[in-house]
Structure formats: C-alpha cells, structure tokens
Design an enzyme around this catalytic site. Structure first.
Site, PDB file in Angstrom:
ATOM      1  N   PHE A 158      13.720  -8.457  64.401  1.00  0.00           N
ATOM      2  CA  PHE A 158      13.575  -9.796  64.982  1.00  0.00           C
ATOM      3  C   PHE A 158      12.495 -10.633  64.298  1.00  0.00           C
ATOM      4  O   PHE A 158      11.968 -11.570  64.886  1.00  0.00           O
ATOM      5  CB  PHE A 158      13.283  -9.710  66.486  1.00  0.00           C
ATOM      6  CG  PHE A 158      14.209  -8.822  67.240  1.00  0.00           C
ATOM      7  CD1 PHE A 158      15.568  -9.097  67.293  1.00  0.00           C
ATOM      8  CD2 PHE A 158      13.748  -7.692  67.891  1.00  0.00           C
ATOM      9  CE1 PHE A 158      16.447  -8.269  67.988  1.00  0.00           C
ATOM     10  CE2 PHE A 158      14.606  -6.857  68.580  1.00  0.00           C
ATOM     11  CZ  PHE A 158      15.963  -7.148  68.627  1.00  0.00           C
TER      12      PHE A 158
ATOM     13  N   ARG B 298       9.109 -25.227  60.171  1.00  0.00           N
ATOM     14  CA  ARG B 298      10.468 -25.172  60.725  1.00  0.00           C
ATOM     15  C   ARG B 298      10.512 -25.743  62.144  1.00  0.00           C
ATOM     16  O   ARG B 298      11.537 -26.285  62.556  1.00  0.00           O
ATOM     17  CB  ARG B 298      11.023 -23.745  60.699  1.00  0.00           C
ATOM     18  CG  ARG B 298      12.503 -23.668  61.052  1.00  0.00           C
ATOM     19  CD  ARG B 298      13.062 -22.275  60.882  1.00  0.00           C
ATOM     20  NE  ARG B 298      13.528 -21.992  59.537  1.00  0.00           N
ATOM     21  CZ  ARG B 298      14.785 -22.152  59.121  1.00  0.00           C
ATOM     22  NH1 ARG B 298      15.694 -22.656  59.937  1.00  0.00           N
ATOM     23  NH2 ARG B 298      15.129 -21.841  57.890  1.00  0.00           N
TER      24      ARG B 298
ATOM     25  N   ARG C 275      12.679 -14.294  65.443  1.00  0.00           N
ATOM     26  CA  ARG C 275      14.026 -14.860  65.440  1.00  0.00           C
ATOM     27  C   ARG C 275      14.024 -16.359  65.779  1.00  0.00           C
ATOM     28  O   ARG C 275      13.678 -16.766  66.868  1.00  0.00           O
ATOM     29  CB  ARG C 275      14.863 -14.096  66.459  1.00  0.00           C
ATOM     30  CG  ARG C 275      16.355 -14.336  66.367  1.00  0.00           C
ATOM     31  CD  ARG C 275      17.067 -13.435  67.359  1.00  0.00           C
ATOM     32  NE  ARG C 275      18.496 -13.396  67.152  1.00  0.00           N
ATOM     33  CZ  ARG C 275      19.316 -12.562  67.802  1.00  0.00           C
ATOM     34  NH1 ARG C 275      18.819 -11.714  68.679  1.00  0.00           N
ATOM     35  NH2 ARG C 275      20.606 -12.582  67.556  1.00  0.00           N
TER      36      ARG C 275
ATOM     37  N   ALA D 231      15.771 -15.584  58.246  1.00  0.00           N
ATOM     38  CA  ALA D 231      16.323 -16.930  58.141  1.00  0.00           C
ATOM     39  C   ALA D 231      17.844 -16.952  58.288  1.00  0.00           C
ATOM     40  O   ALA D 231      18.506 -17.840  57.749  1.00  0.00           O
ATOM     41  CB  ALA D 231      15.898 -17.599  56.826  1.00  0.00           C
TER      42      ALA D 231
ATOM     43  N   GLU E 106      20.096 -16.166  63.916  1.00  0.00           N
ATOM     44  CA  GLU E 106      19.144 -16.960  64.682  1.00  0.00           C
ATOM     45  C   GLU E 106      19.755 -18.095  65.503  1.00  0.00           C
ATOM     46  O   GLU E 106      19.251 -18.397  66.593  1.00  0.00           O
ATOM     47  CB  GLU E 106      18.088 -17.538  63.733  1.00  0.00           C
ATOM     48  CG  GLU E 106      17.193 -16.488  63.128  1.00  0.00           C
ATOM     49  CD  GLU E 106      16.323 -17.051  62.015  1.00  0.00           C
ATOM     50  OE1 GLU E 106      15.103 -16.885  62.096  1.00  0.00           O
ATOM     51  OE2 GLU E 106      16.874 -17.657  61.071  1.00  0.00           O
TER      52      GLU E 106
END
Length: 787
Positions: free
Chosen positions: A244, A326, A358, A532, A734
């Site tokens: 994860f 992100r 994740r 990713a 994800e």
C-alpha cells in the site's frame, strides 16, 4: 475433398488477456503455503536483529550506555551510526536528511538509534531493553495545527498551481466563503510487516531478500550504506503480504542494517520488527490541514477557489514533496475551477517521516475539492450532487473545450464522468432514495440516515517523469515454455498474473506455460517502484515488447524456412499456422533453436507524451485519467454517534480490463480501505510526542462487519483507454481508494439532517463515532441560536 478450416474465434487459449483468472497465489494464500521472507529456510548460522528506538521526541543524545546490551546472552554485535561503513543516509530523494541510525540527535519518538544483532530474535529483543540512554530535551512540535504553513520549517520546497486570478474571481463573486478541514493520516497495516534478510557473498557481494515495492531503491540504499557499487548488491522479492505504499521507501532501513551486519560477521542476518516497533518507527499517510476559500454564484457555479494544503511530513523529506504535489494535482477532482490558486506546505514535525500510501496524496486533494462542493451546496440549500454535476469538467454547455483545463494546465481529453454519474445515479435509484431518506428522517427521532454520491478522477503516471519506464526479461525454452521476469513487485494485487496473461496472449499459449518468477535486480535493472497504479501499465507493456521481439524472430524464421510471406505466419492457440499447415508452438520453437535463433529478449517501455515543469506548475504529468463514482447510504445513532453503512453502489472504469476478477477485488478493497481512512482509522500522539495508536488494540481498521450491508460493484464495460495502453486497459490500484469519500459525505448528510440541512456540518476525518457525535451536538446548538 474440402479441407476443414477450424473456427478460430471459437478457439481460445486458457488464461489470456480479458479472462477472469484467479490470483496465481490465491490457493497458496489460503492454504498457508505461499512463501514469504520469514517462511524461507534460514541459512545456517543466521543472526537476528532488533532496533533500539529513541525514548525522546526531540533531543540531543548526551550518553548512550550499551555495555549491558553487549553483555546480554546471545548478543553478537550492537550497531550504532559510527558502524555504518559508507554513508549514514537512506533518504530516497537524495536530500541526505534521513540517517540509517540517528547520530547524536533524535528527531522523533521511536527513531532507531542502535541495532542489536544476536543469535536469536528473542535474545535481540530482550537485549534492546537493557540500553541506558540519556538525553538533553529540545523543543518539539507534532501537531501542524500549531504551525504557520507560510512561515514555519518545511522538509522540501512547496508547490504552487495557478490558473487565472483566483483572488480577483473570489472577490468579485456574488457569494464567497472560507473554511478549514482537518484530514487524518493512516497506518498501512499490512499483514506482513517489514522484514529483510541479508546473505553475504564473496568480495563485496550481498543478496538481500526484502519486503519492498522498490527493489532498485533498496539496492542503491544498501550500496550507499556499505560504500560499495550497486552491482555488488542483489535484491529479490517474490511476494509481499501487502504494501500500500508503505514498502516503497520504508524497507530501506531494515535492509541496510541487515546488510551491514551480514558483511561484518559473514553470516546471514534477518531483521523482522514486531508490530508495535513497525508502527512506531515507519511512516504513514500524510495528514493534512486544508484551508479553502471559494467564490460562487446563486446557481452554484464555482468561479474561483484558493487552497492551502498543509501536511504533517515528519522530520525528513522522504516522499513528502511528490505526495503533497499530487494532493494539489487532485484538488480539482472532477471539477473545472475557472480560476484557481493552490499551494502546498510540507511541514517539518517531530514525528516519523510520512511516506507513500495508496493514492499518494491524491485522495487528500479530492477530499478538499469535495468539501468545497458541500460548502456551496449548503450555502444555497441545494443537493450536493446538483452542485457536483454543474461544475464537472465539460459541463455547463462547454462547446469550445475551455472547461477542460486543469489547474496544472493539462487538457482533460478522456472525460467520462458525466456518463458514469448518470448511470450510477440511475442504477442506485438516487433520487427515489433521497426522497425516502428525507421521509424517514422526519419520522425518526434518534436514527438519521444520509446519502451521498461522489465522483473520482485519478491521474495515472508517476509525477517524477523518469520513473515512467519499465523493463522485462522473457525467455522461451525449447519445449515452448516461457520464463517471465519484470521490474514490478507482487503485493497481493495480482500484477504478476496480469503481466503473465499479457505474455500468454502475445504468444497465444496457455497461461500455465508462462512461469512467473521473483522480482530481482539481477535480471531487470534500474526498476521503478511498483506504485502510482502503474504496475500493469509499465511492466505489461515492457513484457509485451520483449515477447514481440521473440515472436518477430520466430515469424521471420518460419517465413524463411517454409518459404511463405510473413503475413502467412499466424500464431493461433498453442500452435502456429505457416501457410497451409499448422505446427505446435513448441515444435516451431525447437526448430528455431536448432537454427540458432535467439529465444530471449529484454523488453522496455517508457510512457509517451508526459512532461512536467514544476517551477512553472505546468505540463502533462498524467498519461490519462481513471474515473469512477460511489453512492453510499448510512444510518447514524444521534445519541452515540455510532453508524453503519447500509448500502454502497460503485461504478468504476478499468478500460478493457486485463482480468475483471482481479479488478473487482481491487475496487472492493480500495473502497473499504478508503472508507477506513475516513471513518475509523485514527492516529494519535500524546503531549510527549509518543504515538499511542501503535497496535491492533489501539488502531481500528475496518472489519468484515463494517462493510456495507448491500455492496454493489460494477465495472464500466463500455470504457476503454483513449491512449494505447496495454490492451487498452486502465490502472486500478489507486483510483478506487477515494471512492470511500461517499461514506464520509453520507455521514455528513446524516449529521446535517439534525439542523434541517441548513448548516454545513464541516465533519473532519476520520469521522469516528466520537467526532460524529460532537458534530451533531454542535449543529444542534447552532440551529437553536436566534437568527
């Protein structure tokens, strides 16, 4: 006489692409025969390590008395920072801010300061407790709520995204509001904890068996710590019991210490921390404080937004830079912000350095976007779903495509969110249930129900462009069987199986003819992390490339040997048609070998089109987007704050799924894990800076009984990737995780009902029963105040 021509469409290989195959290790998982690192036979004389952890939160070490530790039964060695032969650093970003062992100063409670090496694990654990360490205490901070994101220390440079003039748009808007949201972190809670076993070889050589998502990084960190070249270090991993993101960087420390001890004593060394030490000493999902301001009109059109995402990063940078980046990349979720300004603040705290999890910051950004939608909806007295649909990318009669530009200036070219929402709204009977829930709440004094439908748009690619590459190695043996190796790692998500299906499909052979082998840096070098959501995208394409090289050679050989054009060489299920004859695949391979045709190939793939300029905050960081939506209904006891999830409906796209059975499992598991993050999983530090939720007894992950009573999950079978991904599939690791947002917003909807939906509950996460109850009581007080 007419020759019979077989019906090619009716014949298929067993286990190719788009067939629902069980996980290759499923039968081993349930029978206990799957071999993890701690199941491997230990080499004779294997030693065991245990970390000595700091008992101060921020301090200078004034004295470290390890005499009793060294004298303890079974102890062979005690490692400290001075025993690291190379560089005392395991920083994954090269900022040199994360030591293998603390040297003179500790920066969080539980930081490793020494490592005991003993004959047995029990002896090492007992010896650790005999250390006498004295500290000179220093000021510390653990709560980002006490920090100023614009002034206080950061662990890595912040990012700013902007398009248009957000401040001016908000100021000129007919309506505007601002608020703050606290969003908790999350422990990975993998079934298999961190573990590393180092086996020394001759000269500088050392082999590391590490539970890691990033074998190449472990290789590099071990080589740096030992002061030897990378070619002397081989890292291997067959499977992990969950990762994860927690095993992308956090395994470095255990591998480096095991390797150092192994080379010092010329014996194998294993380090497996217990669950408490694992949770205390390793990083987690970043928790955030999100400040937001929004301007909008009376119809619910959002005109401008301004975000500040402040994150608790811990004492070192780890992956906090790309994680907080992100978060900003997903502060739009599925919405077009006409004018936007978003800034990150990766704050230094005296806590363990947080790391990948994740979604990698994306879910935190999405939750910020959804809070803004809720605020606007409550301010206007409208259903949040109406506000969502009004502000979607491509909505509001967008004919020129000017409502498809993200805050980072990438054009959204594959938008399907309107269709997904429309189909889920219909299949979940959203409108009817909304009316029914309203009637129920009007007639129920203590139990209130809530309903929410939330969308997801998740960008696929590493935002560090150079990570978007992969290698694979394929061998075809003379009996027609195939050996497959690639840079991806298996942590239960079915990556090995999917890539094997791709290779089987390419050669048109049955899946059981493809041998899946452990990931090792000795076969495929310079691998990227399996993260990713890119595992299948990258490694599937690299393996396909290798298989096609061999297939092309076989085609050329058959064409020349049998004197037929290349287009008359056709690979059929387990055989090859050459002109007007067919031969088994294995026979053609044996003939090619006898003719000295190379039957091995190294494949490679790099993601096209992507680019990113961080300084400008512009580019195309994502190859494509994956979309989904979830609709959840909850029941809340307003006297206690306790709740249950009555029903969840999910519609999620995976493109042309490589394996629907695996993908359905990923969607279901991702949703439950996301729900846990936003509802029950709470990290808590006391006033001395100690993490107190460091065991299953104090940290609550979702149980089987917490799943929705009715759980409907559907894959959008009409979708396919608009880019040439592997068989036009889409990533599924994800993107399903933030589907859990629908539970948080359903809880918010239920809480809001106690004040007739006139006040935005501003429910922070995790929305534990305690937090839900406090929100209910606050809304009751606010509703009772004179207007």
């Amino acid at each position: 006489m007419t020759k019979h021509v077989p019906d090619l469409k009716a014949q298929k290989i067993s286990g190719g692409v788009a067939s629902d195959q069980r996980h290759d290790s499923a039968h081993k998982h349930v029978s206990g025969t799957a071999v993890y690192i701690d199941d491997m036979p230990e080499p004779a004389g294997t030693l065991h390590g245990c970390l000595g952890l700091s008992t101060a939160t921020h301090a200078t070490i004034t004295k470290m008395d390890l005499v009793a530790v060294r004298a303890a039964p079974g102890v062979v060695d005690v490692l400290t920072a001075k025993d690291v032969p190379g560089e005392n650093d395991i920083s994954p970003t090269g900022r040199h801010d994360e030591p293998v062992l603390a040297d003179g100063k500790v920066e969080f409670y539980g930081q490793p300061i020494f490592c005991v090496i003993a004959e047995t694990r029990e002896q090492a654990r007992r010896a650790v407790r005999l250390a006498k360490v004295e500290y000179e205490q220093l000021p510390f901070v653990t709560d980002i709520g006490a920090l100023d994101p614009r002034k206080d220390k950061l662990v890595t440079p912040p990012l700013t995204l902007k398009r248009g003039d957000a401040a001016a748009a908000i100021k000129a808007a007919p309506r505007r509001l601002k608020g703050k949201m606290r969003l908790g972190g999350q422990e990975h809670f993998y079934l298999e904890g961190h573990i590393a076993m180092a086996v020394p070889g001759e000269d500088h050589d050392v082999t590391i068996y590490s539970s890691t998502q990033h074998p190449s990084e472990v290789q590099h960190m071990v080589s740096h710590a030992l002061g030897i070249p990378s070619n002397a270090v081989t890292v291997e991993i067959r499977r992990m019991g969950g990762g994860f993101g927690g095993k992308e960087t956090q395994g470095n420390q255990f591998a480096a210490l095991a390797a150092i001890a192994a080379k010092r004593h010329h014996r194998a060394v294993k380090i497996r921390p217990d669950r408490d030490d694992d949770m205390i000493a390793t990083g987690k999902r970043h928790d955030f404080l999100i400040d937001y301001e929004v301007g909008f009109d009376d119809d619910g059109n959002i005109l401008g937004v301004d975000f500040m995402f402040a994150a608790r990063c811990g004492f070192s940078s780890d992956l906090s830079g790309p994680v907080t980046d992100r978060a900003l990349f997903h502060c739009d979720n599925t919405y077009f912000w006409p004018a936007v300004h978003a800034q990150s603040a990766p704050l230094y705290t005296n806590t363990v350095s947080n790391t990948a999890f994740r979604g990698f910051g994306g879910p935190q950004g999405m939750v910020g976007a959804e809070r803004v939608i809720d605020e606007v909806a409550f301010a206007l007295g409208k259903d949040p779903l109406e506000i969502r649909k009004k502000n979607f990318y491509g909505a509001s009669g967008d004919k020129e495509g000017d409502r498809n530009i993200t805050p980072y200036h990438q054009t959204v070219e594959d938008n399907v969110i309107q269709r997904i929402i429309a189909e889920l709204e219909a299949s979940s009977n959203y409108a009817r249930r909304r009316r029914e829930i309203s009637a129920f709440n009007n007639n129920s004094r203590f139990i209130k129900r809530g309903l929410a439908l939330t969308p997801v748009k998740f960008g696929i690619s590493f935002t560090a462009t150079h990570y978007n590459q992969a290698g694979a190695l394929v061998h075809v043996y003379t009996d027609g069987s195939v050996h497959l190796n690639h840079g991806g790692t298996e942590m239960g998500q079915g990556l090995y199986l999917k890539v094997a299906q791709v290779v089987a499909e390419e050669f048109q052979i049955d899946l059981d003819q493809v041998k899946i082998t452990a990931t090792t840096t000795g076969k495929v070098p310079n691998t990227s992390a399996t993260a990713a959501s890119s595992g299948s995208d990258l490694n599937g394409m690299a393996a396909q490339n290798a298989a096609r090289q061999i297939k092309d050679r076989l085609t050329n050989f058959a064409s020349e040997k049998y004197q037929v054009p290349r287009d008359q060489v056709l690979f059929l299920p387990n055989r090859v048609r050459i002109g007007n004859q067919e031969i088994p695949f294995g026979d053609l391979v044996k003939q090619a070998y006898m003719a000295r045709i190379q039957l091995s190939a190294a494949g490679f793939y790099k993601t096209p089109k992507i680019h990113w300029n961080r300084d400008k905050g512009e580019g195309r960081p994502f190859y494509y987007f994956a979309y989904g939506a979830s609709c959840s209904e909850v029941s809340v006891d307003t006297l206690t704050g306790e709740y249950v999830v009555e029903r969840t409906d999910i519609l999620h796209e995976t493109g042309r799924s490589l394996n629907r059975a695996i993908d359905l499992g990923q969607v279901e598991g991702g949703f439950i894990q996301g729900m846990g993050w936003l509802t029950t999983e709470e990290l808590w530090w006391d006033d001395k800076g100690r993490l107190r939720t460091h065991a299953p007894s104090t940290y609550k992950i979702p149980l089987a009984s917490d799943r929705p009573k009715i759980f409907n999950v559907t894959l959008a079978d009409w979708s396919e990737a608009n880019e040439p991904t592997v068989h036009r599939s889409k990533a599924v690791g994800e993107p399903p995780f933030p589907l859990g947002m629908s539970v948080l917003h359903a809880l918010s909807d239920a809480v809001a009902s106690v004040a007739d939906h006139r006040i935005c509950p501003r429910l922070d996460a995790p929305a534990t029963p305690e937090r839900v109850l406090m929100a209910i009581e606050r809304l009751k007080r606010e509703a009772a105040r004179p207007a």
